[in-house]
Design a protein around this motif. Structure first.
Motif, PDB file in Angstrom:
ATOM      1  N   PHE A  38       0.854  -1.180   0.000  1.00 19.79           N
ATOM      2  CA  PHE A  38       0.000   0.000   0.000  1.00 19.79           C
ATOM      3  C   PHE A  38       0.895   1.238   0.000  1.00 19.79           C
ATOM      4  N   THR A  39       0.353   2.324  -0.494  1.00 21.13           N
ATOM      5  CA  THR A  39       1.178   3.491  -0.761  1.00 21.13           C
ATOM      6  C   THR A  39       1.159   4.434   0.429  1.00 21.13           C
ATOM      7  N   GLY A  61      -1.518   8.618  10.384  1.00 20.94           N
ATOM      8  CA  GLY A  61      -1.416   7.534   9.417  1.00 20.94           C
ATOM      9  C   GLY A  61      -1.336   8.012   7.988  1.00 20.94           C
ATOM     10  N   CYS A  62      -1.132   9.335   7.771  1.00 18.60           N
ATOM     11  CA  CYS A  62      -1.063   9.805   6.395  1.00 18.60           C
ATOM     12  C   CYS A  62       0.363   9.808   5.868  1.00 18.60           C
ATOM     13  N   MET A 225      -1.134  20.662   3.361  1.00 27.11           N
ATOM     14  CA  MET A 225      -2.148  19.765   3.918  1.00 27.11           C
ATOM     15  C   MET A 225      -2.048  18.420   3.237  1.00 27.11           C
ATOM     16  N   MET A 226      -2.096  17.384   4.039  1.00 24.54           N
ATOM     17  CA  MET A 226      -1.923  16.039   3.496  1.00 24.54           C
ATOM     18  C   MET A 226      -3.118  15.189   3.840  1.00 24.54           C
ATOM     19  N   LYS A 227      -3.435  14.224   2.985  1.00 28.20           N
ATOM     20  CA  LYS A 227      -4.512  13.295   3.323  1.00 28.20           C
ATOM     21  C   LYS A 227      -4.076  11.868   3.052  1.00 28.20           C
ATOM     22  N   THR A 228      -4.874  10.935   3.563  1.00 25.40           N
ATOM     23  CA  THR A 228      -4.519   9.520   3.384  1.00 25.40           C
ATOM     24  C   THR A 228      -5.331   8.931   2.253  1.00 25.40           C
ATOM     25  N   ARG A 232      -1.336  11.947  -0.182  1.00 27.47           N
ATOM     26  CA  ARG A 232      -0.673  12.995  -0.961  1.00 27.47           C
ATOM     27  C   ARG A 232      -1.029  14.383  -0.443  1.00 27.47           C
ATOM     28  N   ILE A 233      -0.255  15.363  -0.906  1.00 27.97           N
ATOM     29  CA  ILE A 233      -0.506  16.735  -0.481  1.00 27.97           C
ATOM     30  C   ILE A 233      -1.619  17.311  -1.347  1.00 27.97           C
TER      31      ILE A 233
END
Lengths: 271, 254
Positions: A38-39, A61-62, A225-228, A232-233
């Motif tokens: 998983f990435t 966890g991001c 800002m990053m998300k899971t 990515r940003i």
């Protein structure tokens, strides 16, 4: 006192040099069992200008910590480009300091011994140790604790020793991974103020990871800002308030409100 | 004061009671076959008041010391190597197990057959038995080393030697100290057995002579006299050292 003990200060007013440049960084983890990957980081790009304070905000966890670890050189990645440099040129290796979520002190060494440990590792001349230790312990408000052992200190004090240890090597780049998240709200608030004061004197480039937008707005020049899933940003914001700032300042609060809205909208949006 | 007395008193009473029972039983037997505490004490006074006894102690202590030091140094280094280097671990894993399972008495006989009546035989016996034990213990210890601290060290570019001195060894200290104490007590017991088989001198030989003369009283007296020496060493050296080595741990509230 100027921040010049170990190297000449950078000339001000010159073009902004990127101390950290990350381009299309991708990393996969093997899922438990080893079959499916998983990435953790999906084509992440960011830039941190020299002397700037940049935050990465994202849910747990991001992959924020993984990103810091890669920049620190203690974790590998699958593709992309990571450059860490100083103004002094390609042959100068930048000094990197890292403040982790937990203090990660060597409990069997005194406070002073913990700082000596990194000074010795960085090849700083022994003659300068006493001066560097007392100056940086003073910055974090722990003068007089030189001979004490970490386990006799409170969690907040231990984290300050970790910050003093990081600053003592006079880093070009300071990585901070949710350094105040284990502290109570009151101590954390005080430490944020103290950090601002400290940074007004020592001027390293800072990449700061947090899940707390209030903290990020108060401290940063720029916020990513990053998300899971995918990790990515998704947004980049620059914060232009003059310093010193007050966390309750209405402009700061307004920006925080706007960013919070955008942040959660971004998190919920489909990839 | 009173609390201390009430804690010590019951223990003291059981000791006195045990000694009385022992003395009582011994009255039914010849002292050379089953000596009571009084007879044993008399034999021990004979041993302690004979200057020649100290030469016997010295010889044995020297052998124990050599075997013990060789085992500790080599065992710690090797255990550390096995813990830190995967290849070394894979290669020697089963060999250490083999060494550990060979009966002590085999090593004692082998050493005598190979090296005859000499200093080498008891020292080699100690090393062959204690070394793999130390390796096992330190190797276990390396598994408890915190990865977080190694990571912290590598961010700050700490070199291997500094990492070993300030990160690995301090975390292994509990394992090193327990290895030291257990191997010392193992070493002296093995030393006596090995000396009985073939050293031609030392406390073990004295035990063997008493055995041949069927003097149980002298046998026990030699054993207990030497035991006291070893307990003193343990108390004076290791307890004090342990207290210093762990000074960084906050004192538990009493």
């Amino acid at each position: 006192m100027a921040y010049v003990m170990l190297k000449p200060a950078a000339a001000s007013g010159a073009e902004v040099h990127s101390a950290i440049a990350v381009k299309d960084l991708t990393k996969h983890f093997l899922a438990p069992g080893g079959a499916e990957a998983f990435t953790v980081l999906d084509r992440v790009s960011l830039q941190v200008g020299e002397g700037k304070f940049v935050s990465i905000v994202g849910p747990s966890g991001c992959g924020k910590s993984t990103l810091l670890n890669i920049i620190a050189g203690i974790e590998s990645y699958d593709s992309g480009l990571v450059t860490v440099s100083t103004r002094e040129g390609a042959d100068a290796r930048p000094r990197i300091a890292y403040v982790f979520q937990s203090p990660r002190l060597l409990n069997w060494l005194t406070v002073e011994g913990n700082i000596h440990f990194v000074l010795e590792a960085q090849g700083v001349s022994r003659r300068l140790w006493a001066e560097l230790v007392s100056r940086h312990l003073e910055m974090v408000g722990l003068s007089g604790q030189e001979k004490n052992y970490p386990l006799n200190l409170s969690g907040g004090m231990q984290q300050r020793v970790a910050i003093a240890r990081a600053l003592a090597i006079e880093p070009d780049i300071l990585l901070m991974d949710e350094p105040f998240s284990h502290l109570d709200a009151i101590t954390a608030r005080k430490m944020r103020f103290d950090l601002m004061g400290i940074l007004a004197r020592a001027k390293p480039t800072i990449l700061f990871v947090t899940h707390d937008l209030t903290e990020a707005v108060f401290l940063s020049d720029r916020i990513y800002m990053m998300k899971t899933r995918p990790a990515r940003i998704f947004k980049e914001v620059s914060v232009d308030f003059p310093r010193p700032r007050q966390p309750e300042d209405s402009a700061v609060l307004d920006l925080e409100k706007t960013l919070t809205r955008e942040f959660f909208r971004g998190l919920e949006a489909e990839a | 004061m009173k609390a201390a007395a009430s804690r010590i008193l019951p223990g003291l009473l059981t000791v006195v009671f045990g000694l009385l029972v022992w003395e009582g039983i011994s009255l039914f037997f010849l002292p050379v076959f089953f000596p009571g505490p009084v007879a044993l004490l008399k034999c021990m006074i004979v041993i302690y008041s004979d200057p020649a006894s100290y030469e016997v102690f010295r010889q044995t202590l020297l052998r124990i010391f050599e075997g013990f030091v060789i085992s500790m140094v080599a065992g710690t280094a090797f255990g550390l190597l096995m813990g830190l280097k995967r290849d070394v671990e894979i290669f020697f894993d089963s060999w250490i197990m083999v060494l550990l399972t060979v009966p002590a008495v085999c090593w004692a006989f082998l050493s005598v057959l190979w090296f005859g009546i000499s200093d080498v035989a008891p020292i080699l016996t100690i090393v062959l038995i204690v070394f793999p034990f130390v390796v096992m213990n330190i190797w276990e210890g390396t598994k408890a080393i915190e990865k977080d601290l190694i990571e912290m060290g590598s961010v700050y570019r700490v070199d291997r030697l500094l990492m070993l001195r300030k990160v690995f060894i301090p975390q292994l200290m509990p394992y090193i100290l327990s290895s030291l104490r257990i191997s010392l007590s193992l070493s002296w017991k093995i030393a006596l057995v090995a000396e009985a088989f073939g050293a031609g001198s030392g406390v073990g030989q004295q035990l063997f002579i008493s055995f041949q003369d069927t003097r149980v009283d002298m046998m026990l007296a030699w054993g207990v006299s030497f035991m006291i020496v070893m307990v003193l060493i343990d108390l004076l050296v290791f307890r004090l050292w342990a207290r210093r080595a762990f000074a960084w741990r906050p004192q538990p509230a009493t």
